[in-house]
Design a protein around this motif. Structure first.
Motif, mmCIF file in Angstrom:
data_model
loop_
_atom_site.group_PDB
_atom_site.id
_atom_site.type_symbol
_atom_site.label_atom_id
_atom_site.label_comp_id
_atom_site.label_asym_id
_atom_site.label_seq_id
_atom_site.Cartn_x
_atom_site.Cartn_y
_atom_site.Cartn_z
ATOM 1 N N SER A 80 -25.977 7.937 96.867
ATOM 2 C CA SER A 80 -27.414 8.165 96.805
ATOM 3 C C SER A 80 -27.949 8.354 95.404
ATOM 4 N N THR A 124 -33.137 2.039 93.248
ATOM 5 C CA THR A 124 -34.406 2.664 93.612
ATOM 6 C C THR A 124 -35.452 2.515 92.514
ATOM 7 N N ARG A 134 -37.117 -1.358 100.590
ATOM 8 C CA ARG A 134 -36.582 -1.388 101.951
ATOM 9 C C ARG A 134 -35.103 -1.808 101.932
ATOM 10 N N TYR A 149 -33.288 1.258 100.959
ATOM 11 C CA TYR A 149 -33.347 2.208 102.071
ATOM 12 C C TYR A 149 -32.318 1.845 103.145
ATOM 13 N N PRO A 207 -31.729 7.175 105.277
ATOM 14 C CA PRO A 207 -32.960 7.976 105.213
ATOM 15 C C PRO A 207 -32.818 9.285 104.449
ATOM 16 N N ALA A 238 -33.663 6.844 98.176
ATOM 17 C CA ALA A 238 -34.568 5.823 98.708
ATOM 18 C C ALA A 238 -35.390 6.386 99.859
ATOM 19 N N GLY A 239 -34.748 7.160 100.745
ATOM 20 C CA GLY A 239 -35.468 7.769 101.851
ATOM 21 C C GLY A 239 -36.527 8.742 101.381
ATOM 22 N N VAL A 251 -39.498 6.706 100.178
ATOM 23 C CA VAL A 251 -40.257 6.124 101.283
ATOM 24 C C VAL A 251 -41.139 7.172 101.931
ATOM 25 N N TRP A 297 -45.138 -1.544 104.177
ATOM 26 C CA TRP A 297 -43.880 -1.098 104.776
ATOM 27 C C TRP A 297 -43.771 -1.567 106.224
#
Length: 287
Positions: free
Chosen positions: A97, A124, A183, A186, A191, A195-196, A199, A213
């Motif tokens: 992550s 990201t 996306r 993601y 999530p 990235a989550g 978003v 989105w």
């Protein structure tokens, strides 16, 4: 914090590197092998005194940010970076992550790119490092913190500044490309990842992002050709080449101009003048 292990580890890796390994000129004849302490400090953006105290086993516990800078300066692998964090008394970063640790292979290529803009981006949209030409062309992106480190976030929350470098008739296409790239990240990272987090923030803050989105477009796209607007030199038509790491988490983006074109002349001028006569970047936004 294991001061002895940290000091020995830093010294050993400093001594295995040569100036040419990190993009520095060889300089005068050296009495000892490897980089000098002041050279590592320069690469890590810290004082020579601070770095020297770490090697002498009497420094304070480095912060996560300091350790990340040292890992990049010493061109550590992911395993070596994790060891550095552990002996300094920190938890190791999440490799999936985080994505902040610069790939040594990409760094070596970047070190050799002196005459054209180049930068390394995370999946990201965070700029991990820029060369001098990229700073002159795009502005210094190192000052952003929090979510604003991501180009995707700035594109939708600071459109007046983030989109100023693109012609107006190209901004809608760029918006779709930004969302499609996020996306893709993601889907890979999940999530609960960075990235989550991006978003969720953008869905709450940007109706434009939310609408795009919903289209569920997915792509890891870097356009082959684009026009960027520079505040002093005007429009510059550039070709973009992308080199990804094996795990696709980072990308080296190189911007070039066709030989003997007006764009090539502008890049040459940019290389001479650097940032000395150009307008400063927008203030960093913390989130």
């Amino acid at each position: 914090m294991d001061r002895s292990a940290l000091a020995d580890f830093l010294r050993r890796h400093r001594e295995t590197l040569r100036p040419e390994d990190v993009g520095l000129p060889p300089g005068a004849r050296r009495r000892a092998p490897g980089l000098r302490r002041e050279e590592v400090a320069l690469l890590a953006a810290m004082s020579t005194d601070y770095y020297t105290r770490l090697e002498q086993r009497r420094g304070p516990q480095p912060s996560d940010q300091m350790l990340a800078s040292l890992a990049r300066a010493l061109r550590l692998t992911a395993d070596e970076r994790d060891y550095l964090y552990r002996v300094a008394g920190h938890n190791t970063p999440d490799r999936i992550s985080a994505g902040d640790h610069l790939s040594p292979a990409l760094q070596r290529v970047l070190d050799r790119l002196q005459d054209t803009p180049a930068l390394v981006l995370s999946s990201t949209g965070e700029t991990l490092v820029q060369n001098r030409m990229a700073v002159a062309l795009l502005g210094d992106r190192s000052g952003y913190t929090g979510l604003a480190r991501s180009e995707y976030y700035r594109w939708f929350t600071e459109p007046e500044t983030a989109r100023a470098q693109y012609p107006e008739d190209d901004r809608e296409r760029q918006s779709r490309a930004q969302v499609a790239s996020l996306r893709d990240a993601y889907g890979t990272m999940g999530p609960r990842s960075r990235a989550g987090e991006l978003v969720r923030a953008l869905l709450a803050e940007s109706p434009e992002f939310a609408a795009l989105w919903e289209r569920h477009e997915v792509a890891r796209r870097f356009e082959d050709h684009k026009t960027l607007l520079h505040p002093e030199l005007g429009a510059i038509e550039l070709d973009c080449q992308a080199l990804f790491t094996e795990d696709q988490s980072q990308c080296l983006l190189v911007l070039t101009a066709a030989p003997r074109t007006e764009a090539a002349e502008k890049l040459a001028l940019l290389g001479v003048l650097g940032t000395q006569s150009f307008a400063p970047s927008a203030p960093a936004k913390s989130s």
